[in-house]
Design a protein around this motif. Sequence first.
Motif, PDB file in Angstrom:
ATOM      1  N   PHE A 149     -30.293 -15.971  -2.392  1.00 49.93           N
ATOM      2  CA  PHE A 149     -30.242 -17.133  -1.516  1.00 49.93           C
ATOM      3  C   PHE A 149     -30.254 -16.630  -0.080  1.00 49.93           C
ATOM      4  O   PHE A 149     -29.949 -15.464   0.167  1.00 49.93           O
ATOM      5  N   TRP A 150     -30.584 -17.499   0.855  1.00 44.58           N
ATOM      6  CA  TRP A 150     -30.463 -17.080   2.251  1.00 44.58           C
ATOM      7  C   TRP A 150     -29.963 -18.238   3.097  1.00 44.58           C
ATOM      8  O   TRP A 150     -30.028 -19.402   2.694  1.00 44.58           O
ATOM      9  N   SER A 151     -29.466 -17.913   4.272  1.00 42.92           N
ATOM     10  CA  SER A 151     -29.050 -18.957   5.214  1.00 42.92           C
ATOM     11  C   SER A 151     -29.235 -18.414   6.623  1.00 42.92           C
ATOM     12  O   SER A 151     -28.881 -17.267   6.900  1.00 42.92           O
ATOM     13  N   ASP A 152     -29.805 -19.233   7.499  1.00 41.52           N
ATOM     14  CA  ASP A 152     -29.996 -18.816   8.894  1.00 41.52           C
ATOM     15  C   ASP A 152     -29.088 -19.640   9.784  1.00 41.52           C
ATOM     16  O   ASP A 152     -29.162 -20.869   9.785  1.00 41.52           O
ATOM     17  N   GLN A 153     -28.239 -18.966  10.526  1.00 41.11           N
ATOM     18  CA  GLN A 153     -27.375 -19.653  11.503  1.00 41.11           C
ATOM     19  C   GLN A 153     -27.416 -18.831  12.783  1.00 41.11           C
ATOM     20  O   GLN A 153     -27.155 -17.636  12.760  1.00 41.11           O
ATOM     21  N   TYR A 154     -27.742 -19.463  13.902  1.00 41.27           N
ATOM     22  CA  TYR A 154     -27.937 -18.766  15.186  1.00 41.27           C
ATOM     23  C   TYR A 154     -28.971 -17.652  14.961  1.00 41.27           C
ATOM     24  O   TYR A 154     -29.989 -17.907  14.324  1.00 41.27           O
ATOM     25  N   ASP A 155     -28.642 -16.428  15.432  1.00 41.93           N
ATOM     26  CA  ASP A 155     -29.602 -15.349  15.188  1.00 41.93           C
ATOM     27  C   ASP A 155     -29.162 -14.509  13.987  1.00 41.93           C
ATOM     28  O   ASP A 155     -29.530 -13.338  13.863  1.00 41.93           O
ATOM     29  N   LEU A 156     -28.393 -15.107  13.096  1.00 48.18           N
ATOM     30  CA  LEU A 156     -27.893 -14.367  11.933  1.00 48.18           C
ATOM     31  C   LEU A 156     -28.687 -14.722  10.688  1.00 48.18           C
ATOM     32  O   LEU A 156     -28.789 -15.899  10.340  1.00 48.18           O
ATOM     33  N   LYS A 157     -29.214 -13.684  10.055  1.00 48.92           N
ATOM     34  CA  LYS A 157     -29.917 -13.916   8.787  1.00 48.92           C
ATOM     35  C   LYS A 157     -29.010 -13.445   7.657  1.00 48.92           C
ATOM     36  O   LYS A 157     -28.793 -12.245   7.477  1.00 48.92           O
ATOM     37  N   LEU A 158     -28.473 -14.395   6.921  1.00 53.42           N
ATOM     38  CA  LEU A 158     -27.637 -14.066   5.765  1.00 53.42           C
ATOM     39  C   LEU A 158     -28.509 -14.098   4.520  1.00 53.42           C
ATOM     40  O   LEU A 158     -29.236 -15.065   4.295  1.00 53.42           O
ATOM     41  N   GLN A 159     -28.434 -13.019   3.739  1.00 55.36           N
ATOM     42  CA  GLN A 159     -29.142 -12.986   2.457  1.00 55.36           C
ATOM     43  C   GLN A 159     -28.118 -12.565   1.400  1.00 55.36           C
ATOM     44  O   GLN A 159     -27.374 -11.604   1.610  1.00 55.36           O
ATOM     45  N   MET A 160     -28.092 -13.309   0.312  1.00 58.38           N
ATOM     46  CA  MET A 160     -27.058 -13.043  -0.694  1.00 58.38           C
ATOM     47  C   MET A 160     -27.709 -12.815  -2.044  1.00 58.38           C
ATOM     48  O   MET A 160     -28.609 -13.567  -2.424  1.00 58.38           O
ATOM     49  N   ALA A 161     -27.235 -11.802  -2.753  1.00 60.00           N
ATOM     50  CA  ALA A 161     -27.754 -11.547  -4.104  1.00 60.00           C
ATOM     51  C   ALA A 161     -26.595 -11.520  -5.076  1.00 60.00           C
ATOM     52  O   ALA A 161     -25.517 -11.017  -4.747  1.00 60.00           O
ATOM     53  N   GLY A 162     -26.809 -12.050  -6.251  1.00 59.21           N
ATOM     54  CA  GLY A 162     -25.754 -12.073  -7.265  1.00 59.21           C
ATOM     55  C   GLY A 162     -24.725 -13.147  -6.987  1.00 59.21           C
ATOM     56  O   GLY A 162     -24.851 -13.914  -6.039  1.00 59.21           O
TER      57      GLY A 162
END
Length: 418
Positions: free
Chosen positions: A330-343
């Motif tokens: 999954f991913w989520s973009d907030q401000y200039d932060l790219k969050l990517q999550m696995a598992g």
Amino acid sequence: MDKAQLDATSTVAIIGGGQAGGEAATLLRQNRFEGRIVLFGEEGCLPYMRPPLSKAFLAREIGKDALVYKAAVAYEKAQVEMRLGERVEEIDPGAKKLLLNDGATFGYDQLVIATGGRARKLPVPGAGLRNIFYLRTIADVEALQPLMEAPRRLVIVGGGYVGLEAAAVAVKRGLVVTVLESAPRLLARVTAPALSEFYERIHREAGVDIRTNVTVSGFAPCQGGTCDVECANGESFAADFVLIGIGLVPNTELAEQAGLHVDDGIVVDAASRGSDPDIYAIGDCAMHVRHGFLRRRIRLESVPNALEQARAAAASIAGRPVPEATVPWFWSDQYDLKLQMAGLSDDYEELVIRGNMEASTFIAFYLKEGMIIAADSVNRPGDFMAAKRLVGERKEIAPSRLADESLPLKSLMVAAAA
Ligand SMILES: Cc1cc2nc3c(=O)[nH]c(=O)nc-3n(C[C@H](O)[C@H](O)[C@H](O)COP(=O)(O)OP(=O)(O)OC[C@H]3O[C@@H](n4cnc5c(N)ncnc54)[C@H](O)[C@@H]3O)c2cc1C
């Protein structure tokens, strides 16, 4: 009952024109299914990508055209009949017929249900006020966009991804933003406390007023079309408008009426087939009876899952081997932060941070019984692929080595395998 043999005279009907339905339609042809493929989509537009709705589209950085998942020509080439603006009202699995909103019926041989979900409503007094909004469709965002101007006051109910992404967009546009979360921390269902604290700090620094442990009990209209958001603890927050982002309800009613096994989602096997062998379910509306990688019952709400289930269903319908399930992500973009999550991290025992949380560039690894079960990557897209592989292989790596940035992740992969 065995699955019916399909040939060039067979018809596959797909209900739902989201990414899952759109993907299944074209993949059926790629899997050399030769019969008729018909997709019914009630929204009246080509399947589109929802992730940008709370990100670039809400911010007006991209237009509606950029949301389209596949151009019309892709469906034409695959000879998919797109019946957009048509809603399926009922499934008759005995007669293998669909009842459509105009009263017509439509016969199928195999059916794919890809009806997604709808925003969960907040059942409190005043929730029907005209300045209360949800965020699930293009129409929802189009209703919000004109309000997204300073100095309006926006109260967001729910500190999950959708709420936080919208908060980031709104505060950047100069709105006065408050997030009300009933849990003790943000993103509580999906990340470790350290990550919640990280995101809380980022939002506070950007100017968002974050309130946790606050339960909204109702909305009261005020003068000039504004409203008060009333909370169970007696607090209230004045708002020009309110966005409620408290999750999704899967659209399972059609399947329930048809007598399929439904339990918080249409229950499906590894091929995405439901309790009727001629009916599949994919995407947000489907419940994996046992997810191939996670080895547990779960309903996933993400684009990668929607596409993976579309692949499974298309292969199975076309009589081809069903690809193995992979690590959910999954991913989520907030401000200039790219969050990517696995598992999935919910039952982790140990958290290992690799990188620098202060500088907003790190990966959080979640370990259970010494194995890496999940990883949350912030602004490390390059390393994320390696992290995802470590999760996929359930690697056992000593926490001290995992945290040691002088050891490239790739080398840890090899060392662990050796
Ligand atoms: C604001 C937002 C942000 C998101 N961000 C991310 C993200 O960053 N990363 C990520 O991985 N995922 C994200 N998601 C989740 C992701 O978008 C969903 O998991 C994905 O869209 C699921 O696709 P789907 O095709 O199963 O369902 P949907 O996209 O819901 O599509 C279902 C379609 O079926 C139609 N339909 C329903 N019933 C009928 C019927 N009876 N007849 C005809 N048509 C019908 C619906 O109107 C809808 O068009 C986000 C979702 C939202 C709302």
